[in-house]
Design a protein around this motif. Structure first.
Motif, PDB file in Angstrom:
ATOM      1  N   LEU A   4       0.869  -1.162   0.000  1.00 44.50           N
ATOM      2  CA  LEU A   4       0.000   0.000   0.000  1.00 44.50           C
ATOM      3  C   LEU A   4       0.912   1.221   0.000  1.00 44.50           C
ATOM      4  O   LEU A   4       1.795   1.342   0.853  1.00 44.50           O
ATOM      5  CB  LEU A   4      -0.886   0.019   1.246  1.00 44.50           C
ATOM      6  N   PHE A  72      -1.862  -6.603   3.360  1.00 44.72           N
ATOM      7  CA  PHE A  72      -0.631  -5.929   2.930  1.00 44.72           C
ATOM      8  C   PHE A  72       0.586  -6.475   3.667  1.00 44.72           C
ATOM      9  O   PHE A  72       0.542  -6.761   4.853  1.00 44.72           O
ATOM     10  CB  PHE A  72      -0.734  -4.426   3.190  1.00 44.72           C
ATOM     11  N   VAL A  75       3.390  -1.052   4.161  1.00 42.28           N
ATOM     12  CA  VAL A  75       2.804   0.238   3.817  1.00 42.28           C
ATOM     13  C   VAL A  75       3.948   1.217   3.594  1.00 42.28           C
ATOM     14  O   VAL A  75       4.749   1.458   4.507  1.00 42.28           O
ATOM     15  CB  VAL A  75       1.883   0.757   4.938  1.00 42.28           C
ATOM     16  N   LEU A 104       5.555  -0.508   8.469  1.00 43.03           N
ATOM     17  CA  LEU A 104       5.403   0.854   7.974  1.00 43.03           C
ATOM     18  C   LEU A 104       6.775   1.360   7.540  1.00 43.03           C
ATOM     19  O   LEU A 104       7.699   1.422   8.354  1.00 43.03           O
ATOM     20  CB  LEU A 104       4.831   1.763   9.062  1.00 43.03           C
TER      21      LEU A 104
END
Length: 312
Positions: A4, A72, A75, A104
Protein backbone atom coordinates in the motif's frame (compact mmCIF):
# COMPACT_ATOMS: atom_id res chain seq x y z
CA UNK A 1 4.55 -8.87 -2.16
CA UNK A 2 1.53 -6.66 -1.61
CA UNK A 3 2.13 -2.95 -1.00
CA UNK A 4 0.00 0.00 0.00
CA UNK A 5 1.54 3.31 -1.06
CA UNK A 6 0.31 6.24 0.99
CA UNK A 7 1.02 9.28 -1.14
CA UNK A 8 1.02 8.61 -4.88
CA UNK A 9 3.06 11.69 -5.76
CA UNK A 10 6.31 11.59 -7.69
CA UNK A 11 8.30 9.24 -5.44
CA UNK A 12 5.33 7.07 -4.44
CA UNK A 13 4.27 6.63 -8.06
CA UNK A 14 7.82 5.80 -9.14
CA UNK A 15 8.17 3.09 -6.51
CA UNK A 16 4.71 1.75 -7.27
CA UNK A 17 5.33 1.61 -11.01
CA UNK A 18 8.64 -0.19 -10.54
CA UNK A 19 7.05 -2.72 -8.17
CA UNK A 20 4.07 -3.35 -10.44
CA UNK A 21 6.43 -3.82 -13.38
CA UNK A 22 8.28 -6.45 -11.32
CA UNK A 23 5.06 -8.38 -10.69
CA UNK A 24 3.99 -7.16 -7.25
CA UNK A 25 0.53 -6.03 -6.12
CA UNK A 26 0.29 -2.32 -5.40
CA UNK A 27 -2.56 -0.12 -4.22
CA UNK A 28 -2.11 3.65 -4.33
CA UNK A 29 -3.63 6.21 -2.00
CA UNK A 30 -4.00 9.68 -3.50
CA UNK A 31 -6.29 12.69 -3.38
CA UNK A 32 -7.81 15.47 -5.44
CA UNK A 33 -7.54 15.67 -9.20
CA UNK A 34 -4.60 13.25 -9.22
CA UNK A 35 -6.78 10.58 -7.57
CA UNK A 36 -9.64 11.24 -9.99
CA UNK A 37 -7.28 10.86 -12.95
CA UNK A 38 -5.74 7.66 -11.54
CA UNK A 39 -9.20 6.16 -11.11
CA UNK A 40 -10.30 7.11 -14.61
CA UNK A 41 -7.12 6.77 -16.68
CA UNK A 42 -3.76 5.03 -16.75
CA UNK A 43 -0.83 6.06 -14.58
CA UNK A 44 1.84 7.35 -16.95
CA UNK A 45 5.44 7.65 -15.77
CA UNK A 46 8.29 8.92 -17.91
CA UNK A 47 11.90 8.20 -16.95
CA UNK A 48 14.99 8.16 -19.20
CA UNK A 49 15.35 4.41 -18.65
CA UNK A 50 11.81 3.36 -17.75
CA UNK A 51 8.39 4.21 -19.11
CA UNK A 52 5.19 2.97 -17.50
CA UNK A 53 1.61 3.26 -18.72
CA UNK A 54 -0.97 1.11 -17.00
CA UNK A 55 -4.28 1.28 -15.14
CA UNK A 56 -3.58 1.02 -11.43
CA UNK A 57 -5.71 0.50 -8.33
CA UNK A 58 -6.12 3.72 -6.38
CA UNK A 59 -8.27 4.93 -3.50
CA UNK A 60 -8.71 7.87 -1.19
CA UNK A 61 -7.53 7.44 2.39
CA UNK A 62 -11.15 7.01 3.53
CA UNK A 63 -11.89 4.38 0.87
CA UNK A 64 -8.83 2.28 1.60
CA UNK A 65 -9.85 1.93 5.24
CA UNK A 66 -12.31 -0.72 4.10
CA UNK A 67 -9.51 -3.03 2.91
CA UNK A 68 -8.32 -5.78 5.24
CA UNK A 69 -5.13 -4.60 6.95
CA UNK A 70 -3.71 -8.12 6.90
CA UNK A 71 -3.73 -8.18 3.10
CA UNK A 72 -0.63 -5.93 2.93
CA UNK A 73 2.96 -6.93 3.54
CA UNK A 74 4.09 -3.32 3.81
CA UNK A 75 2.80 0.24 3.82
CA UNK A 76 5.08 2.75 2.07
CA UNK A 77 4.60 6.23 3.49
CA UNK A 78 5.58 8.73 0.80
CA UNK A 79 3.49 11.73 1.83
CA UNK A 80 4.87 15.13 2.76
CA UNK A 81 6.37 15.17 6.25
CA UNK A 82 3.93 17.93 7.17
CA UNK A 83 1.16 15.32 7.17
CA UNK A 84 2.92 12.60 9.19
CA UNK A 85 1.23 13.38 12.51
CA UNK A 86 -2.29 13.45 11.06
CA UNK A 87 -1.59 10.38 8.93
CA UNK A 88 -0.26 8.46 11.92
CA UNK A 89 -3.48 9.15 13.80
CA UNK A 90 -5.57 8.10 10.79
CA UNK A 91 -3.63 4.85 10.48
CA UNK A 92 -4.02 4.11 14.17
CA UNK A 93 -7.77 4.41 13.79
CA UNK A 94 -7.67 2.27 10.65
CA UNK A 95 -5.61 -0.50 12.22
CA UNK A 96 -7.92 -0.37 15.24
CA UNK A 97 -5.45 -1.82 17.74
CA UNK A 98 -4.58 -4.77 15.48
CA UNK A 99 -1.35 -6.34 16.74
CA UNK A 100 -0.29 -7.95 13.50
CA UNK A 101 -0.06 -4.79 11.39
CA UNK A 102 2.07 -4.51 8.25
CA UNK A 103 5.51 -2.93 8.37
CA UNK A 104 5.40 0.85 7.97
CA UNK A 105 8.19 2.16 5.73
CA UNK A 106 8.79 5.91 5.77
CA UNK A 107 10.39 7.28 2.61
CA UNK A 108 9.79 10.91 3.53
CA UNK A 109 11.93 14.00 3.90
CA UNK A 110 13.17 14.87 7.37
CA UNK A 111 14.53 13.05 10.41
CA UNK A 112 11.51 13.02 12.76
CA UNK A 113 8.91 10.96 10.88
CA UNK A 114 9.80 7.66 12.52
CA UNK A 115 9.61 9.18 16.00
CA UNK A 116 6.15 10.56 15.18
CA UNK A 117 4.96 7.21 13.84
CA UNK A 118 6.32 5.38 16.87
CA UNK A 119 4.03 7.37 19.17
CA UNK A 120 1.09 5.44 17.70
CA UNK A 121 2.70 2.18 16.60
CA UNK A 122 5.17 -0.41 17.81
CA UNK A 123 8.63 0.86 16.83
CA UNK A 124 9.58 -2.69 15.87
CA UNK A 125 7.17 -2.37 12.93
CA UNK A 126 8.63 0.92 11.68
CA UNK A 127 11.27 0.97 8.97
CA UNK A 128 13.13 4.20 8.31
CA UNK A 129 14.15 4.86 4.76
CA UNK A 130 15.39 7.42 2.31
CA UNK A 131 15.81 7.59 -1.41
CA UNK A 132 18.32 9.82 -3.15
CA UNK A 133 19.61 10.55 -6.64
CA UNK A 134 16.00 10.81 -7.80
CA UNK A 135 13.84 13.64 -9.01
CA UNK A 136 10.16 12.83 -9.50
CA UNK A 137 7.03 14.95 -9.55
CA UNK A 138 3.49 15.13 -10.92
CA UNK A 139 3.44 17.15 -14.14
CA UNK A 140 -0.32 16.74 -14.55
CA UNK A 141 -2.90 14.44 -12.91
CA UNK A 142 -1.83 10.79 -13.36
CA UNK A 143 1.34 11.83 -15.23
CA UNK A 144 4.76 11.59 -13.54
CA UNK A 145 8.16 12.80 -14.71
CA UNK A 146 11.18 11.16 -13.07
CA UNK A 147 14.94 11.03 -13.44
CA UNK A 148 17.77 9.37 -11.51
CA UNK A 149 18.46 5.98 -9.99
CA UNK A 150 16.45 6.25 -6.74
CA UNK A 151 19.18 4.79 -4.55
CA UNK A 152 17.38 3.63 -1.41
CA UNK A 153 18.66 2.96 2.10
CA UNK A 154 16.51 1.22 4.72
CA UNK A 155 16.91 0.32 8.37
CA UNK A 156 14.83 -0.78 11.35
CA UNK A 157 14.20 1.63 14.22
CA UNK A 158 14.38 -1.20 16.74
CA UNK A 159 15.97 -4.36 15.40
CA UNK A 160 14.25 -7.71 15.84
CA UNK A 161 14.65 -11.06 14.17
CA UNK A 162 11.32 -10.48 12.41
CA UNK A 163 12.09 -7.08 10.94
CA UNK A 164 15.62 -8.06 9.92
CA UNK A 165 14.21 -11.01 7.98
CA UNK A 166 11.62 -8.70 6.41
CA UNK A 167 14.31 -6.19 5.43
CA UNK A 168 16.43 -8.86 3.76
CA UNK A 169 13.45 -9.92 1.67
CA UNK A 170 12.47 -6.31 0.90
CA UNK A 171 16.01 -5.49 -0.19
CA UNK A 172 15.83 -8.36 -2.68
CA UNK A 173 12.39 -7.28 -3.91
CA UNK A 174 13.42 -3.65 -4.43
CA UNK A 175 16.65 -4.53 -6.20
CA UNK A 176 14.87 -6.92 -8.53
CA UNK A 177 12.41 -4.09 -9.27
CA UNK A 178 15.35 -1.91 -10.39
CA UNK A 179 15.32 0.19 -7.22
CA UNK A 180 18.93 -0.09 -5.98
CA UNK A 181 18.58 -0.76 -2.25
CA UNK A 182 20.82 -1.48 0.71
CA UNK A 183 20.26 -2.02 4.43
CA UNK A 184 21.99 0.29 6.91
CA UNK A 185 23.09 -0.59 10.41
CA UNK A 186 22.91 3.11 11.30
CA UNK A 187 19.82 4.47 9.56
CA UNK A 188 19.70 7.65 11.67
CA UNK A 189 23.10 8.66 10.29
CA UNK A 190 21.81 8.09 6.75
CA UNK A 191 18.67 10.17 7.41
CA UNK A 192 20.78 13.08 8.59
CA UNK A 193 23.09 12.75 5.58
CA UNK A 194 20.01 13.00 3.36
CA UNK A 195 18.96 16.08 5.34
CA UNK A 196 22.33 17.61 4.49
CA UNK A 197 21.30 17.52 0.82
CA UNK A 198 17.72 18.62 1.50
CA UNK A 199 18.68 21.58 3.67
CA UNK A 200 21.45 22.42 1.25
CA UNK A 201 19.36 22.87 -1.88
CA UNK A 202 15.63 22.63 -1.19
CA UNK A 203 14.86 26.04 0.30
CA UNK A 204 17.37 28.04 -1.73
CA UNK A 205 16.07 26.56 -5.00
CA UNK A 206 12.50 27.38 -3.96
CA UNK A 207 13.50 30.91 -2.93
CA UNK A 208 15.30 31.66 -6.19
CA UNK A 209 12.96 29.56 -8.39
CA UNK A 210 15.94 27.74 -9.88
CA UNK A 211 16.88 24.11 -10.44
CA UNK A 212 19.77 22.52 -8.53
CA UNK A 213 22.13 22.68 -11.49
CA UNK A 214 21.88 26.48 -11.69
CA UNK A 215 22.58 26.86 -7.97
CA UNK A 216 25.40 24.31 -7.77
CA UNK A 217 27.29 25.70 -10.75
CA UNK A 218 27.12 29.30 -9.56
CA UNK A 219 30.30 30.13 -7.63
CA UNK A 220 28.74 32.29 -4.92
CA UNK A 221 25.43 30.42 -4.56
CA UNK A 222 27.18 27.05 -4.26
CA UNK A 223 29.17 28.43 -1.32
CA UNK A 224 25.87 29.24 0.42
CA UNK A 225 24.76 25.65 -0.22
CA UNK A 226 27.98 24.41 1.39
CA UNK A 227 27.28 26.61 4.41
CA UNK A 228 23.75 25.19 4.68
CA UNK A 229 25.14 21.67 4.54
CA UNK A 230 27.73 22.34 7.24
CA UNK A 231 25.05 23.71 9.55
CA UNK A 232 23.08 20.49 9.07
CA UNK A 233 26.10 18.45 10.12
CA UNK A 234 26.47 20.68 13.21
CA UNK A 235 22.80 20.20 14.08
CA UNK A 236 23.18 16.42 13.93
CA UNK A 237 25.61 16.58 16.86
CA UNK A 238 22.66 17.41 19.12
CA UNK A 239 21.30 13.94 18.32
CA UNK A 240 24.65 12.28 18.96
CA UNK A 241 25.35 11.85 15.26
CA UNK A 242 28.81 12.81 14.03
CA UNK A 243 29.00 13.66 10.33
CA UNK A 244 32.53 14.30 9.14
CA UNK A 245 33.71 17.05 6.79
CA UNK A 246 34.48 14.34 4.26
CA UNK A 247 30.86 13.15 4.39
CA UNK A 248 29.58 16.72 3.92
CA UNK A 249 31.93 17.09 0.95
CA UNK A 250 30.58 13.81 -0.43
CA UNK A 251 26.99 15.08 -0.28
CA UNK A 252 28.04 18.39 -1.86
CA UNK A 253 29.75 16.56 -4.73
CA UNK A 254 26.78 14.22 -5.15
CA UNK A 255 24.28 17.02 -5.73
CA UNK A 256 26.76 18.95 -7.89
CA UNK A 257 27.18 16.04 -10.28
CA UNK A 258 23.57 14.85 -10.24
CA UNK A 259 21.03 15.83 -12.90
CA UNK A 260 19.71 19.38 -12.52
CA UNK A 261 16.29 18.91 -10.92
CA UNK A 262 13.50 20.80 -9.21
CA UNK A 263 13.67 19.90 -5.51
CA UNK A 264 10.40 19.20 -3.73
CA UNK A 265 10.08 22.68 -2.22
CA UNK A 266 10.40 24.33 -5.62
CA UNK A 267 7.68 22.05 -6.97
CA UNK A 268 5.54 22.90 -3.94
CA UNK A 269 6.02 26.62 -4.51
CA UNK A 270 5.02 26.25 -8.15
CA UNK A 271 1.89 24.35 -7.14
CA UNK A 272 1.00 26.58 -4.18
CA UNK A 273 1.36 23.77 -1.64
CA UNK A 274 2.50 23.77 1.99
CA UNK A 275 6.29 23.82 2.39
CA UNK A 276 8.30 21.40 4.56
CA UNK A 277 10.11 24.26 6.30
CA UNK A 278 9.80 22.76 9.78
CA UNK A 279 10.93 19.33 8.64
CA UNK A 280 13.91 20.46 6.55
CA UNK A 281 15.05 23.89 7.77
CA UNK A 282 13.71 24.51 11.26
CA UNK A 283 14.91 21.13 12.52
CA UNK A 284 18.43 22.30 11.70
CA UNK A 285 17.92 25.68 13.38
CA UNK A 286 16.37 24.15 16.51
CA UNK A 287 19.08 21.54 16.97
CA UNK A 288 21.81 24.12 16.48
CA UNK A 289 20.16 26.35 19.06
CA UNK A 290 20.00 23.43 21.50
CA UNK A 291 23.79 23.27 21.25
CA UNK A 292 24.10 26.99 21.93
CA UNK A 293 24.83 28.43 18.50
CA UNK A 294 22.96 29.90 15.56
CA UNK A 295 22.45 28.54 12.04
CA UNK A 296 22.72 31.80 10.07
CA UNK A 297 22.71 30.30 6.57
CA UNK A 298 19.64 28.16 7.24
CA UNK A 299 17.83 30.87 9.21
CA UNK A 300 18.38 33.46 6.48
CA UNK A 301 17.30 31.29 3.53
CA UNK A 302 14.30 29.75 5.30
CA UNK A 303 13.11 33.09 6.69
CA UNK A 304 13.31 34.77 3.29
CA UNK A 305 11.47 31.87 1.68
CA UNK A 306 8.79 31.83 4.37
CA UNK A 307 8.29 35.59 4.09
CA UNK A 308 8.15 35.75 0.31
CA UNK A 309 5.93 32.66 -0.02
CA UNK A 310 3.44 32.96 2.81
CA UNK A 311 2.91 36.72 2.64
CA UNK A 312 0.89 36.19 -0.55
Amino acid sequence: MRFLILGAGGIGSYFGARLINAGHDVIFVARGKHLEALQQKELKLYHPEFCFSKKVISYSITQVKEINVHSFDAVLVTTKSTSTQALSEQLQSWFDNEKNIPFLISLQNGVDNEEILSTNFDAKKIIAGLTRKIGAHIVSPAVISATGTAETILGAIEKTEENQKFLQNLEKVFNEAKIPTQISENINLELWKKLIINNGVNAICALLREKTGVIMHHEKLSKIVYGLMNETAQAALNKGINISKEEVDEMFTLITKFDSIKPSMLVDVENNRELELDEICNVVINNCEALGFDAPYTRTISTLLEYTYYKK
